[in-house]
Scaffold this active site. Structure first.
Site, PDB file in Angstrom:
ATOM      1  N   SER A  54       0.800  -1.227   0.000  1.00  0.00           N
ATOM      2  CA  SER A  54       0.000   0.000   0.000  1.00  0.00           C
ATOM      3  C   SER A  54       0.832   1.275   0.000  1.00  0.00           C
ATOM      4  O   SER A  54       0.321   2.341  -0.334  1.00  0.00           O
ATOM      5  CB  SER A  54      -0.963   0.015   1.186  1.00  0.00           C
ATOM      6  OG  SER A  54      -0.262   0.239   2.392  1.00  0.00           O
ATOM      7  N   LYS A  95       0.500   4.986   6.704  1.00  0.00           N
ATOM      8  CA  LYS A  95      -0.140   5.752   5.621  1.00  0.00           C
ATOM      9  C   LYS A  95       0.416   7.175   5.641  1.00  0.00           C
ATOM     10  O   LYS A  95       1.139   7.571   6.547  1.00  0.00           O
ATOM     11  CB  LYS A  95      -1.668   5.799   5.793  1.00  0.00           C
ATOM     12  CG  LYS A  95      -2.353   4.447   5.859  1.00  0.00           C
ATOM     13  CD  LYS A  95      -2.248   3.646   4.579  1.00  0.00           C
ATOM     14  CE  LYS A  95      -2.832   2.247   4.774  1.00  0.00           C
ATOM     15  NZ  LYS A  95      -2.571   1.365   3.644  1.00  0.00           N
TER      16      LYS A  95
END
Length: 198
Positions: A54, A95
């Site tokens: 990711s 993230k």
């Protein structure tokens, strides 16, 4: 016994005493280093292994990173910081902070707009060049994804750099500030990939 004989007899005792002092000094030094290392690792910094794709190409699957745990105790996250946070009871995610409290944001034609202004996302340039299947980041508004028109106080909105393959705020909603572990500062394993993260 004359003076020379007495000095010779005292030598082994002096050496033993000096040796004991050196051992004691070394023991104190090693103990201090171990305690300091424990404090640094336990309270100021920690390390994580990144699993999944990711955050590619910024961070690859299997890389080990150093996370600064103390920074956000004295300051707030900045836009585009890489953060580790508790996503569930069992797993932490890494993230990138996109939206800060009070921000209105949306994506249109692969461009991020925050409070009406287009933003540069230089960290995505190399990935966008390899991506040729339409938009790299699909169009969306904050309200479509979260039901809110702006990022609430005490929260951030996060995205993975691999926008096509990331579970992030588009799926899990806003991240509470109190769930943030810290900021990812550097990658240190494998050694050929040692670098600061930005």
């Amino acid at each position: 016994m004359n003076m020379e004989e007495r000095s010779a007899a005292d030598m082994p005792e002096k050496k033993k005493s000096q040796w004991k002092k050196h051992v004691w000094a070394l023991t104190k030094l090693v103990t201090a280093v171990l305690i300091f290392s424990f404090v640094i690792k336990g309270f100021l910094f920690t390390n994580y292994i990144v699993y999944g794709q990711s955050m590619m190409p910024t961070i690859n699957d299997g890389e080990r990173i150093i996370v600064n745990k103390i920074g956000y105790e004295v300051d707030q996250p900045n836009r585009f910081d890489l953060i580790i946070f508790h996503a569930t009871e069992d797993s932490d995610y890494i993230k990138r902070v996109i939206g800060l409290p009070g921000d209105e944001l949306y994506y249109e034609d692969d461009i991020l707009y925050i409070n009406g202004e287009a933003q540069e996302e230089d960290f995505l340039d190399s990935y966008k060049e390899e991506h040729d299947n339409g938009l790299f980041t699909e169009d969306f508004t904050l309200e479509e994804m979260t039901g809110e028109t702006e990022v609430p106080e005490g929260h951030v909105f996060v995205l993975g750099d691999n926008r096509q393959n990331s579970i992030d705020s588009r799926h899990i909603g806003f991240v509470e500030a109190e769930k943030i572990v810290g900021k990812a500062n550097a990658a240190f394993w494998p050694p050929k990939n040692i670098r600061f993260l930005s």
